[in-house]
Motif scaffolding. Sequence first.
Motif, PDB file in Angstrom:
ATOM      1  N   SER A 382       0.840  -1.205   0.000  1.00 13.27           N
ATOM      2  CA  SER A 382       0.000   0.000   0.000  1.00 13.27           C
ATOM      3  C   SER A 382       0.871   1.249   0.000  1.00 13.27           C
ATOM      4  O   SER A 382       0.574   2.233  -0.689  1.00 13.27           O
ATOM      5  N   LYS A 383       1.951   1.210   0.749  1.00  8.88           N
ATOM      6  CA  LYS A 383       2.881   2.338   0.760  1.00  8.88           C
ATOM      7  C   LYS A 383       3.503   2.557  -0.616  1.00  8.88           C
ATOM      8  O   LYS A 383       3.699   3.697  -1.049  1.00  8.88           O
ATOM      9  N   GLU A 384       3.766   1.467  -1.322  1.00  9.37           N
ATOM     10  CA  GLU A 384       4.324   1.566  -2.661  1.00  9.37           C
ATOM     11  C   GLU A 384       3.316   2.184  -3.644  1.00  9.37           C
ATOM     12  O   GLU A 384       3.678   2.993  -4.494  1.00  9.37           O
ATOM     13  N   VAL A 385       2.046   1.784  -3.532  1.00  6.16           N
ATOM     14  CA  VAL A 385       1.017   2.361  -4.401  1.00  6.16           C
ATOM     15  C   VAL A 385       0.971   3.875  -4.226  1.00  6.16           C
ATOM     16  O   VAL A 385       0.955   4.635  -5.199  1.00  6.16           O
ATOM     17  N   LEU A 386       0.959   4.317  -2.974  1.00  7.69           N
ATOM     18  CA  LEU A 386       0.919   5.754  -2.698  1.00  7.69           C
ATOM     19  C   LEU A 386       2.166   6.454  -3.219  1.00  7.69           C
ATOM     20  O   LEU A 386       2.085   7.555  -3.781  1.00  7.69           O
TER      21      LEU A 386
END
Length: 444
Positions: A382-386
Amino acid sequence: MWRAKKAVALIVTLLMTASLCSGCGSKKATEIYFLNFKPEIAQVYEDIAKDYEAETGVKVKVVTAASGTYEETLRSEVSKSDPPTIFQINGPVGYQNWKDYCVDLKDTDLYAHLTDKSLAVTEGDGVYGVPYAVEGYGIIYNQAIMNKYFEMGGVVSSMDEIKNFATLKSVVEDMQSKKADLGIDGVFASTSMASGEQWRWQTHLANLPLYYEFKDNTAYDSTVLAGLAANEINFSYSDNFRNVFDLYINNSCTDKGMLSGKSVADSMAEFALGKCAMVQNGNWAWAQINEVSGNVVSEDNIKFMPIYTGVAGEESQGLCVGTENYFAINSKVSEELQKASEDFLYWLFSSEKGKDYVVNQLGFISPFDTFTDKEKPSDPLSKEVLAWMEKDTTSVVWTFAAFPSEEFKNQFGDALLEYTQGNQDWDYVVSTVKDAWKSEKANQ
């Protein structure tokens, strides 16, 4: 007599004053009305409404539609004298149904803080739906294995150099030739081709060629709308699909002839156990990776890269990012209620209390720049998506919302299996996909 007249005059004055002020204490406070889509988070929104009223004095009425009845409930509620002021639309498709009820949000604070403006539902210069929770998918990779490859003297020295399919292909094929030294069974996890397990290819991977095909249709502001309007497709980017699909199956942990028995769970376990360096999937895959017994991939080594297919200009392409969740504000209510609704939504995604609800109770990956790193989801994908949404790249829209049916996707997947097993050539896949789209559209 004078005193009597004075007393009467005083009584009349008091009565008139009381009459004039009789409605003063009962003046209706501003009340906005939010029609919620998801029953599972209804109580959270009730709590949010109470806190917002306590802080601002503005009442928020929350009504939650029963599961599977949102459109029906919305149709009923908008016809009432006290209709929803905030409702949800299902992307460009939902906007077409509710465009007469959607306020232009382009000048709102909420839209101003959207990190990737391309995700909004637009028509012309207007913005009519703002996404509030997103997901993303691409190629997940193990940074530790990649670092080991770079130290061995690879064709590139860092992931920053992989920005198109040509570079990706050269890296993958070189890694495959060195798989023994890297301690892996193959660069990619198994391409899951078992029945019911093909959705990563016939939906998610298929999204890319059709996104680019429909993007070429300049008559539409949305690739989803272009797809919905298309009774036939050219599959003009089929070679680009084949580029990356061949890369997956030719540089895999598993021989092509054995892929018909592989599931998504198998491929995620291979990644978690360090048997491969890459796997295509979305941020939801973190739970699968994390729960695998014997998982050897640390959180700080789990990264995302876009799915490069060889399309011109793909150096500026980001992840495939999308959602089915968009806020809209009712254009049929007063300007006062429209503004109050805007203020509530902005409070939810910008105030400390609101953001705490979003991250810790609603559980959203929120696409707004109002969130600090500490206020964002903690799982690595999720951090990577953001992080990718904040880069100077263009997210690939979830165009598969326009695919005509599950049967279309099933036929696509079946044709890919025949190709993978060597029973059919690529022309067979192309003709199957084109024919399936046309026939399923006709059936509609």
